[in-house]
Design a protein around this motif. Structure first.
Motif, PDB file in Angstrom:
ATOM      1  N   GLU A 103      -2.291  -1.763  -4.057  1.00 33.02           N
ATOM      2  CA  GLU A 103      -3.167  -2.634  -4.835  1.00 33.02           C
ATOM      3  C   GLU A 103      -3.492  -3.902  -4.053  1.00 33.02           C
ATOM      4  O   GLU A 103      -4.648  -4.333  -3.983  1.00 33.02           O
ATOM      5  CB  GLU A 103      -2.502  -2.999  -6.165  1.00 33.02           C
ATOM      6  CG  GLU A 103      -2.246  -1.831  -7.096  1.00 33.02           C
ATOM      7  CD  GLU A 103      -3.456  -1.518  -7.962  1.00 33.02           C
ATOM      8  OE1 GLU A 103      -4.342  -2.374  -8.056  1.00 33.02           O
ATOM      9  OE2 GLU A 103      -3.499  -0.416  -8.534  1.00 33.02           O
ATOM     10  N   VAL A 106      -5.758  -3.089  -0.880  1.00 34.37           N
ATOM     11  CA  VAL A 106      -7.154  -2.824  -1.235  1.00 34.37           C
ATOM     12  C   VAL A 106      -7.861  -4.123  -1.601  1.00 34.37           C
ATOM     13  O   VAL A 106      -9.005  -4.364  -1.186  1.00 34.37           O
ATOM     14  CB  VAL A 106      -7.235  -1.811  -2.391  1.00 34.37           C
ATOM     15  CG1 VAL A 106      -8.656  -1.747  -2.955  1.00 34.37           C
ATOM     16  CG2 VAL A 106      -6.824  -0.424  -1.908  1.00 34.37           C
ATOM     17  N   TYR A 125     -10.434   3.348  -4.130  1.00 36.32           N
ATOM     18  CA  TYR A 125      -9.009   3.676  -4.070  1.00 36.32           C
ATOM     19  C   TYR A 125      -8.846   5.130  -3.622  1.00 36.32           C
ATOM     20  O   TYR A 125      -9.713   5.968  -3.879  1.00 36.32           O
ATOM     21  CB  TYR A 125      -8.361   3.510  -5.446  1.00 36.32           C
ATOM     22  CG  TYR A 125      -7.909   2.105  -5.748  1.00 36.32           C
ATOM     23  CD1 TYR A 125      -6.610   1.694  -5.489  1.00 36.32           C
ATOM     24  CD2 TYR A 125      -8.791   1.179  -6.292  1.00 36.32           C
ATOM     25  CE1 TYR A 125      -6.193   0.404  -5.762  1.00 36.32           C
ATOM     26  CE2 TYR A 125      -8.395  -0.114  -6.566  1.00 36.32           C
ATOM     27  CZ  TYR A 125      -7.090  -0.495  -6.303  1.00 36.32           C
ATOM     28  OH  TYR A 125      -6.700  -1.777  -6.563  1.00 36.32           O
ATOM     29  N   ARG A 156      -0.905   5.089  -4.275  1.00 36.82           N
ATOM     30  CA  ARG A 156      -1.648   4.783  -5.498  1.00 36.82           C
ATOM     31  C   ARG A 156      -0.768   5.067  -6.705  1.00 36.82           C
ATOM     32  O   ARG A 156      -0.068   6.084  -6.760  1.00 36.82           O
ATOM     33  CB  ARG A 156      -2.934   5.599  -5.577  1.00 36.82           C
ATOM     34  CG  ARG A 156      -3.733   5.336  -6.849  1.00 36.82           C
ATOM     35  CD  ARG A 156      -5.107   5.933  -6.808  1.00 36.82           C
ATOM     36  NE  ARG A 156      -5.760   5.815  -8.101  1.00 36.82           N
ATOM     37  CZ  ARG A 156      -7.000   6.226  -8.354  1.00 36.82           C
ATOM     38  NH1 ARG A 156      -7.724   6.768  -7.394  1.00 36.82           N
ATOM     39  NH2 ARG A 156      -7.529   6.090  -9.558  1.00 36.82           N
TER      40      ARG A 156
END
Length: 373
Positions: A103, A106, A125, A156
């Motif tokens: 997270e 990204v 993602y 993820r």
């Protein structure tokens, strides 16, 4: 068009127009670029380029500006990906420093890409459908609710709430009565069985594996397994919507002079399904084999104007690249959106490099292929 001199003239026109936003005349080309020919020859070349649709004259007695066809030829035959500067390299390398999770990486990536290119940046993602399961967690939230945590091999994390709500119309293992509650021992046992059966499997293999697991499941696990199966299959279904992060909208807003109307483009970006379609569009071809051989831009796509197949992006260009755990194992895309009057060589370099470094993050720092230089 194969005339090397005319390609040089086109390149000079594109470079000058991108820098100044002013139509380019033959005199400017003579003064700023060493083309090795007379002004009369340059004018003849410009006339030929205009006849072939690569440039046009916006106003009488004005210079020339590139057309969409001209930008396409420039990208395919002329542009050379610029090397990144030391500060640009440092900014991208910083993506991999620290104990960041997916997270955070990204979020950093999309901001850095917007800063490097001065365009709107988009990062997708890693697709749940294209990755393998690393771990599943089941956490009791209440007597009839369980949190399903899905962790993939790319890092993820997705969460789904599984409810054992009574359904009077259900039959078989889904016929949950109002008295059914989550038994901690059953939850622990199912957690172990699911991980043993599913860890390392791709999305396409999950449903059949779960079906086989259901046939062998003890009676006390079947109600909970059915509910977890429904949530997991739904999360991994082929048409599941992917997740995107966007940054740099202000960059695009500053380019209003390059668009007849920027409102539809901003609306399309807000509707993220448009961006997802762009990344998945099979009609947007990767760069040619010759282009790849010259500059190592494999996996990169450049769509210009009407090539985007979206009316709202008819005056925009999209430069994107895939990233993943290997050259043939892409799990998502990233890219930038800006006006067709774009510094293509520099933007392509930034997109390629950021995609490379994001791939390195997914592989734990191992080099997945191209060095991104």
């Amino acid at each position: 068009m194969a005339d090397d001199r005319r390609l040089k003239v086109l390149s000079a026109i594109v470079t000058d127009y991108v820098r100044t936003r002013e139509p380019v005349g033959s005199r400017a080309l003579v003064e700023r670029y060493r083309l090795g020919v007379s002004p009369a020859t340059i004018r003849n070349d410009m006339a030929a380029l205009e006849d072939e649709g690569y440039i046009h004259q916006p106003h009488t007695s004005a210079g020339r500006v590139p057309t969409q066809k001209g930008y396409r030829l420039f990208v395919d035959e002329v542009a050379r990906v610029k090397p990144l500067s030391a500060p640009e390299r440092a900014a991208i390398t910083a993506l991999l420093t620290g104990e960041a999770d997916l997270e955070q990486v990204v979020a950093r990536t999309v901001r850095v890409l917007a800063q490097l290119t001065g365009q709107l940046a988009v990062v997708e993602y890693p697709s749940l459908r294209l990755t393998a399961l690393r771990h599943l967690e089941l956490v009791a939230l209440s007597p009839r609710r369980v949190l399903l945590v899905i962790i993939t091999d790319t890092g993820r994390v997705e969460q789904r709430t599984v409810s054992l709500a009574a359904d009077p119309e259900a039959r078989g293992p889904r016929a949950i009565s109002a008295d059914d509650v989550v038994d901690p021992l059953v939850l622990e046992s199912l957690h172990a069985r699911l991980n043993a059966a599913l860890v390392g499997r791709r999305a396409a293999d999950v449903a059949p594996t779960l079906a086989a697991l259901a046939e062998q499941a003890p009676a006390e696990e079947r109600v909970l397994l059915a509910a977890v199966t429904s949530a997991l299959v739904d999360a991994l279904r082929p048409d599941a919507e992917e997740r995107l992060v966007v940054a740099g909208t202000a960059n695009l807003a500053r380019s209003t002079l390059d668009f007849s109307s920027i409102g539809p483009l901003l609306d399309a970006i807000e509707e993220q399904v448009v961006l997802l379609r762009l990344f998945a569009d099979p009609d947007v071809a990767d760069l040619s084999a010759a282009r790849i051989a010259r500059s190592g831009t494999d996996g990169m796509r450049v769509s210009i104007g009407s090539e985007n197949h979206e009316d709202a992006l008819a005056e925009a260009s999209v430069i994107s690249a895939s990233y993943g755990t290997g050259p043939d194992d892409a799990v998502a895309h990233l890219g930038v959106i800006g006006p067709t009057r774009m510094d293509y060589p520099a933007t392509m370099a930034a997109v390629r490099a950021v995609a490379h470094y994001l791939s390195r993050f997914l592989t734990g720092g191992e080099d997945p292929g191209d060095d991104g230089d």
